[in-house]
Design a protein around this motif. Structure first.
Motif, mmCIF file in Angstrom:
data_model
loop_
_atom_site.group_PDB
_atom_site.id
_atom_site.type_symbol
_atom_site.label_atom_id
_atom_site.label_comp_id
_atom_site.label_asym_id
_atom_site.label_seq_id
_atom_site.Cartn_x
_atom_site.Cartn_y
_atom_site.Cartn_z
ATOM 1 N N ARG A 1 0.832 -1.205 0.000
ATOM 2 C CA ARG A 1 0.000 0.000 0.000
ATOM 3 C C ARG A 1 0.869 1.258 0.000
ATOM 4 N NH1 ARG A 1 -4.653 -1.671 4.395
ATOM 5 N NH2 ARG A 1 -5.768 -3.103 3.015
ATOM 6 N N LEU A 2 1.927 1.248 0.778
ATOM 7 C CA LEU A 2 2.823 2.392 0.848
ATOM 8 C C LEU A 2 3.489 2.645 -0.501
ATOM 9 C CD1 LEU A 2 4.139 4.560 2.612
ATOM 10 C CD2 LEU A 2 5.901 2.904 3.190
ATOM 11 N N ILE A 3 3.957 1.592 -1.151
ATOM 12 C CA ILE A 3 4.579 1.716 -2.468
ATOM 13 C C ILE A 3 3.558 2.240 -3.480
ATOM 14 C CG2 ILE A 3 5.579 0.410 -4.398
ATOM 15 C CD1 ILE A 3 6.990 -1.327 -2.281
ATOM 16 N N PHE A 4 2.351 1.744 -3.421
ATOM 17 C CA PHE A 4 1.292 2.198 -4.323
ATOM 18 C C PHE A 4 1.017 3.688 -4.132
ATOM 19 C CE2 PHE A 4 -2.234 1.968 -7.064
ATOM 20 C CZ PHE A 4 -3.258 2.698 -6.494
ATOM 21 N N ILE A 5 0.948 4.134 -2.896
ATOM 22 C CA ILE A 5 0.688 5.551 -2.618
ATOM 23 C C ILE A 5 1.839 6.415 -3.126
ATOM 24 C CG2 ILE A 5 0.487 7.247 -0.749
ATOM 25 C CD1 ILE A 5 -1.141 5.098 0.789
ATOM 26 N N ILE A 6 3.063 5.971 -2.920
ATOM 27 C CA ILE A 6 4.223 6.726 -3.395
ATOM 28 C C ILE A 6 4.215 6.806 -4.916
ATOM 29 C CG2 ILE A 6 6.752 6.696 -3.579
ATOM 30 C CD1 ILE A 6 6.767 5.542 -0.702
ATOM 31 N N MET A 7 3.946 5.692 -5.570
ATOM 32 C CA MET A 7 3.903 5.682 -7.036
ATOM 33 C C MET A 7 2.794 6.594 -7.542
ATOM 34 S SD MET A 7 4.762 1.673 -7.874
ATOM 35 C CE MET A 7 3.973 1.759 -9.429
ATOM 36 N N LEU A 8 1.648 6.542 -6.920
ATOM 37 C CA LEU A 8 0.522 7.365 -7.323
ATOM 38 C C LEU A 8 0.833 8.843 -7.138
ATOM 39 C CD1 LEU A 8 -2.367 7.307 -8.375
ATOM 40 C CD2 LEU A 8 -3.155 7.195 -6.019
ATOM 41 N N SER A 9 1.460 9.203 -6.040
ATOM 42 C CA SER A 9 1.787 10.611 -5.795
ATOM 43 C C SER A 9 2.848 11.111 -6.769
ATOM 44 C CB SER A 9 2.236 10.827 -4.359
ATOM 45 O OG SER A 9 3.469 10.204 -4.124
ATOM 46 N N CYS A 10 3.752 10.261 -7.206
ATOM 47 C CA CYS A 10 4.778 10.669 -8.165
ATOM 48 C C CYS A 10 4.180 10.933 -9.540
ATOM 49 C CB CYS A 10 5.864 9.609 -8.284
ATOM 50 S SG CYS A 10 6.903 9.506 -6.822
ATOM 51 N N THR A 11 3.131 10.220 -9.893
ATOM 52 C CA THR A 11 2.530 10.434 -11.204
ATOM 53 C C THR A 11 1.563 11.597 -11.201
ATOM 54 O OG1 THR A 11 0.775 8.829 -10.754
ATOM 55 C CG2 THR A 11 2.748 8.023 -11.887
ATOM 56 N N ILE A 12 0.969 11.925 -10.094
ATOM 57 C CA ILE A 12 0.003 13.020 -10.043
ATOM 58 C C ILE A 12 0.692 14.355 -9.800
ATOM 59 C CG2 ILE A 12 -1.916 13.991 -8.722
ATOM 60 C CD1 ILE A 12 -2.907 11.157 -8.292
ATOM 61 N N THR A 13 1.681 14.402 -8.959
ATOM 62 C CA THR A 13 2.305 15.658 -8.545
ATOM 63 C C THR A 13 2.848 16.488 -9.703
ATOM 64 O OG1 THR A 13 2.851 14.646 -6.428
ATOM 65 C CG2 THR A 13 4.010 16.671 -7.008
ATOM 66 N N PRO A 14 3.618 15.940 -10.662
ATOM 67 C CA PRO A 14 4.114 16.783 -11.749
ATOM 68 C C PRO A 14 2.993 17.412 -12.566
ATOM 69 C CG PRO A 14 5.341 14.741 -11.687
ATOM 70 C CD PRO A 14 4.207 14.602 -10.711
ATOM 71 N N GLU A 15 1.931 16.664 -12.827
ATOM 72 C CA GLU A 15 0.824 17.226 -13.588
ATOM 73 C C GLU A 15 0.141 18.334 -12.814
ATOM 74 O OE1 GLU A 15 -0.181 13.019 -15.779
ATOM 75 O OE2 GLU A 15 -1.820 14.185 -14.957
ATOM 76 N N MET A 16 -0.023 18.154 -11.518
ATOM 77 C CA MET A 16 -0.663 19.179 -10.711
ATOM 78 C C MET A 16 0.209 20.434 -10.676
ATOM 79 S SD MET A 16 -3.496 17.967 -9.966
ATOM 80 C CE MET A 16 -4.152 19.019 -8.712
ATOM 81 N N ALA A 17 1.505 20.259 -10.617
ATOM 82 C CA ALA A 17 2.408 21.406 -10.615
ATOM 83 C C ALA A 17 2.292 22.164 -11.932
ATOM 84 C CB ALA A 17 3.849 20.949 -10.394
#
Length: 163
Positions: A10-26
């Protein structure tokens, strides 16, 4: 032991998900409100801007009609000093402030034949390639620029759309 593996997954999934969303949000948050990187002004107009900036003490190097890094820096300084929106690009507000009328392609200058054949390509916010209009890499940002300016600024052709 099974709960620990599930927790780590779950932790790895959350980290992966945040890495893919964060650049687009920025990109959405920091996106500039600019319609084009350079409003496709021809070389004669760019040369007039360079000459006028040099006369006013904003050194942009040789007036060659190519908006390189020196020209962009000079434009930024001029825009800042004259309370214009600082974009570093030639736009109608800059031309009006410098009292320059854009040179149309139908004028009888020596560059007219080259200008009429000038191709418009597109660049993105973050890329180093130039593209054709329908290229899939232009989904998030698309700024028009002349092919000669794109090459002069160090952009290379896209290997997908092959402009």
């Amino acid at each position: 032991m099974g709960k620990a593996k599930l927790w780590i997954a779950r932790l790895i999934f959350i980290i992966m998900l945040s890495c893919t969303i964060t650049p687009e949000m920025a990109m959405i948050i920091d996106a500039p409100v600019v319609t084009s990187a350079e409003a496709a002004y021809n070389r004669a107009t760019v040369k007039k801007v360079q000459e006028k900036l040099n006369q006013k003490g904003y050194s942009c190097g040789t007036a060659d009609g190519i908006a390189g890094s020196k020209t962009k820096n000079a434009i930024k300084k001029y825009q800042k000093d004259h309370n214009l929106t600082v974009t570093g690009t030639i736009n109608s507000a800059l031309l009006k402030s410098l009292n320059i009328k854009p040179v149309s392609n139908s004028s009888s200058s020596s560059d007219t034949k080259i200008q009429n054949k000038e191709t418009t390509v597109y660049i993105t916010d973050t890329g180093s390639k130039y593209h054709r209009s329908g290229c899939r890499y232009l989904r998030k940002s698309k700024y028009s620029i002349s092919l000669s300016n794109a090459k002069a600024q160090g952009y290379t052709p896209c290997s997908v759309c092959k402009p």
